[in-house]
Design an enzyme around this catalytic site. Structure first.
Site, PDB file in Angstrom:
ATOM      1  N   GLU A  10       0.840  -1.206   0.000  1.00  0.00           N
ATOM      2  CA  GLU A  10       0.000   0.000   0.000  1.00  0.00           C
ATOM      3  C   GLU A  10       0.872   1.252   0.000  1.00  0.00           C
ATOM      4  O   GLU A  10       0.790   2.090   0.919  1.00  0.00           O
ATOM      5  CB  GLU A  10      -0.939   0.018   1.198  1.00  0.00           C
ATOM      6  N   GLU A  45      -5.689  -7.814  -1.305  1.00  0.00           N
ATOM      7  CA  GLU A  45      -6.229  -7.971   0.051  1.00  0.00           C
ATOM      8  C   GLU A  45      -7.725  -7.753  -0.056  1.00  0.00           C
ATOM      9  O   GLU A  45      -8.177  -6.661  -0.413  1.00  0.00           O
ATOM     10  CB  GLU A  45      -5.663  -6.919   1.001  1.00  0.00           C
TER      11      GLU A  45
HETATM   12  C1  GAL Z   1      -4.384  -3.065   4.726  1.00  0.00           C
HETATM   13  C2  GAL Z   1      -2.888  -3.263   4.846  1.00  0.00           C
HETATM   14  C3  GAL Z   1      -2.579  -4.540   5.587  1.00  0.00           C
HETATM   15  C4  GAL Z   1      -3.380  -4.598   6.848  1.00  0.00           C
HETATM   16  C5  GAL Z   1      -4.834  -4.492   6.509  1.00  0.00           C
HETATM   17  C6  GAL Z   1      -5.745  -4.598   7.697  1.00  0.00           C
HETATM   18  O1  GAL Z   1      -4.746  -1.774   4.372  1.00  0.00           O
HETATM   19  O2  GAL Z   1      -2.278  -3.326   3.582  1.00  0.00           O
HETATM   20  O3  GAL Z   1      -1.201  -4.603   5.847  1.00  0.00           O
HETATM   21  O4  GAL Z   1      -2.992  -3.560   7.685  1.00  0.00           O
HETATM   22  O5  GAL Z   1      -5.063  -3.248   5.915  1.00  0.00           O
HETATM   23  O6  GAL Z   1      -7.077  -4.485   7.301  1.00  0.00           O
END
Ligand code: GAL
Length: 702
Positions: A178, A344
């Site tokens: 990110e 994700e």
């Molecule tokens: C994302 C991030 C992850 C983790 C996740 C939790 O934005 O890339 O590393 O923190 O959120 O929801």
């Protein structure tokens, strides 16, 4: 007459922005078409006792997952002391993954530099807008403009790539995580300032050209040399910074981020033989522009958490997520080279919203099938085990806190992957998208510079650029139009429809392309705020939105916006709609047809939306931004109907798409039951005709 620099500016932007943005050639074996989509999960071996790894990997596979993602925060384990590398633990984790039939995605750990690096080289830490050096102890605190930091990143990347670049068990790479500085947004360090100056020097050549483009005669802001320029920072200025300086800064920041990604990709490629490279951008994030990485990444991925206390649409929207933004992200990321997917996707409740409700049972499964319907080649979820420590310990994973029991989300992931494995058996390599569906294919044009320029000078706090986009996007999806979200350097000439919403910055080249597009039979829909300024963010020395006036067949003598709580009225086709954020008051020329009119305020009776024939096509201009987007959807529908595209009529947020292999996919993001209307010869492969909220169905149509 428009200002003379109109043409010149266009040429410059083309030279800077369009060169070398060809997509990379992707090895078709990385994502075999016949597999359609695969699902995997994040795992952090460094955070769990090694005695549990074998059990965890076996359980990940038992949940039907096909790959694991590791290492994006593990720098202090990979290089515990400067120059002393330790990959033995990672070797064992990769080995266990492979033994369990899981492919491996490895990451460069640049989001979390180790403490020795931060302490030995404090200059590698970012500086916030108040001038404070950001400390170690979280993540994304390193300044990627720092040459020292870049050097350390190159070294660790090279070590990783030397070790795993030829390892068949490693499928691909993710760079960083990110890429951003989260809430701190930008770094105001010496290193960033210097690189910003260098970029400006390269762009303008002389400071007098910069002064001209920045309108530095205003408030006597003129610079005498590039070295005097600092990053525009409202926190250290008494009044507003120059909007042109801010626009350039945001362009530079996005370029710098893309340059950092390209830098890391080049190091990986030096040693990696047959592995793909991506980074996980953030959904709807505005500071980093993925289109600038078209020639350095093989795969486009992003992070998406649809449910974190946001209301969304309908009473169950807070548990279902936004259909429009989820679908839009797929349509944006897929458009670069066709190899995309969320890296994700939420596995259950998260920890970082202001409130963190549970997704509706079934919703996670629906998001996975939405990804399938949108043509995603993979989905990865964050994360396998719920953490027992660290700032995200309230964050769900696929396994509960005991490390073994599948969570409700875990069961939905397992179900979706089992279904996809079944669907693979019905994959038809020769299936063609139905002609009627293709006949509605729409290019949705965006440009990050428009976003930056508008957010820089919104003119009304009621304006929301992304929500404006979504009003049109929802309208398109309710007609079952396939959409590709394109940046304007891409070719849109073959699309039957083009929608360019709030396209604030234009140049003669783009207006010419739009005109030719319509003359050749395309249907172009432009919306309020389009064409107000040149690419520098300056108004035209001409009538308001001068360059597009002859194209839209109307003048825009004034625009209006209303205070909070005040609503204007507009009417079209016998229906009334309210607006509050933006209204272009239009004066159509002869031959231009009015589609909507204002019915109150001092301009009652004046046009709010117009359309005209241009060559073999049409141009429609919608000047008003309504509260709900219903007027926009109705106008779109009219354009598609008059063009003979036979738009379907689904309730907004019930999404329907066709995916390669010959599948129709429906996902119900509405808060009520929906009954699908499909023709004779429907064979349901997943779900059925009746869809509860959060329901999904996949079928083939004979
Ligand atoms: C994302 C991030 C992850 C983790 C996740 C939790 O934005 O890339 O590393 O923190 O959120 O929801």
């Amino acid at each position: 007459m428009v200002r003379g620099s109109f043409g010149l500016c266009a040429v410059m932007i083309l030279a800077v922005g369009m060169s070398a943005q060809e997509p990379r050639v992707v090895n078709p074996d990385w994502f075999p078409k016949k597999d359609m989509m695969t699902i995997g999960v994040y795992y952090y071996p460094e955070a769990w006792p090694e005695s549990q790894w074998a059990r965890d990997m076996a359980n990940i596979r038992k949940l039907n997952m096909e790959f694991v993602h590791m290492g994006e925060f593990a720098w202090s384990f990979m290089e515990p002391e400067e120059g002393r590398y330790d990959f033995a633990w990672l070797d064992r984790a990769v080995d266990l993954a492979a033994k369990n039939g899981l492919k491996v995605v490895l990451c460069t750990p640049s989001a979390t530099p180790p403490i020795w690096l931060s302490r030995n080289h404090p200059e590698t830490l970012t500086v916030d807008s108040a001038g404070r050096r950001i400390d170690h102890g979280s993540r994304e605190h390193a300044d990627w403009s720092s040459p020292v930091y870049r050097e350390y990143v190159r070294k660790i990347d090279a070590e990783l790539a030397k070790r795993y670049g030829n390892d068949k068990r490693v499928w691909g790479w993710q760079i960083d995580n990110e890429l951003s500085h989260y809430g701190k947004r930008f770094s105001y360090s010496e290193a960033s300032t210097q690189k910003f100056r260098d970029w400006l020097k390269e762009k303008y050549g002389t400071v007098s050209r910069l002064n001209a483009d920045w309108g530095a005669a205003f408030w006597s802001q003129r610079y005498q040399s590039f070295d005097q320029i600092t990053i525009p920072n409202a926190d250290v200025l008494v009044a507003d910074p120059s909007p042109h300086a801010v626009l350039d800064f945001r362009r530079w920041f996005a370029h710098e981020a893309a340059n950092y990604l390209a830098d890391q990709a080049a190091v990986l490629r030096r040693y990696s033989k047959d592995q793909w490279i991506t980074t996980n951008f953030m959904a709807m994030h505005e500071d980093v522009d993925p289109s600038l990485s078209r020639n350095s990444l093989d795969v486009f991925s992003w992070t998406h958490y649809p449910v974190h206390g946001n209301a969304n649409e309908g009473p169950l929207g807070f548990r279902l997520g936004s259909a429009a933004t989820m679908s839009f992200m797929h349509d944006l990321m897929r458009s670069f080279n066709g190899i995309s997917g969320p890296m994700e996707l939420q596995p259950g409740q998260v920890n970082w919203g202001e409130v963190n409700p549970w997704p509706l049972p079934g919703a996670i499964h629906m998001w996975l099938l939405r990804a399938f319907g949108a043509g995603a080649r993979f989905v990865c979820t964050y994360r396998y085990r719920q953490p027992l420590f660290g700032s995200e310990l309230y964050h769900k994973g696929l396994a509960e806190t005991d490390g073994v029991t599948p969570s409700p989300g875990g069961r939905e992931y397992a179900q979706a992957m089992a279904e996809i494995a079944e669907l693979r058996k019905s994959y038809d390599p020769n299936a063609k998208a139905p002609a009627e569906y293709e006949g509605r294919r729409t290019a949705f044009l965006i440009d990050y510079s428009n976003r930056w320029d508008i957010s820089n000078h919104k003119q009304t706090k009621r304006w929301d650029t992304e929500e404006h986009w979504m009003k049109y996007y929802r309208g398109l999806k309710s007609m079952v139009a396939p959409v590709d979200v394109l940046t304007s350097d891409r070719d849109f000439s073959k699309y039957p429809f083009v929608v360019a919403p709030a396209y604030q910055l234009v140049d003669s080249e783009l207006v010419k392309r739009w005109t030719t597009y319509a003359e050749n039979g395309g249907h172009l829909i432009l919306t309020c705020r389009t064409g107000q300024k040149d690419r520098r963010g300056q108004l035209w020395e001409g009538l308001w939105a001068q360059p597009i006036l002859s194209l839209i067949g109307a003048r825009i003598p004034i625009y209006d916006d209303l205070p909070e709580g005040v609503y204007g009225q507009v009417s079209a086709g016998g229906k009334n709609y309210s607006w509050g954020s933006w209204a272009d008051i239009l004066e159509p020329k002869e031959g231009t047809q009015t589609l909507a009119k204002y019915t109150d305020q001092f301009y009652a009776g004046k046009a709010a939306a117009v359309t005209r024939k241009v060559g073999r096509g049409t141009v429609t201009y919608v000047g008003v931004d309504t509260l709900t987007g219903d007027l926009e959807a109705q106008i779109l529908r009219g354009v598609y109907e008059r063009a003979g595209a036979k738009p379907a009529a689904l309730p907004p947020n019930l999404l329907l798409d066709w995916r390669d292999g010959g599948f129709w996919v429906a996902t119900n993001f509405t808060s009520v039951n929906q009954s699908l209307t499909t023709g004779a010869g429907t064979q349901f492969l997943v779900g059925q005709r009746e869809l509860a909220p959060g329901g999904a169905a996949v079928w083939k149509q004979q």
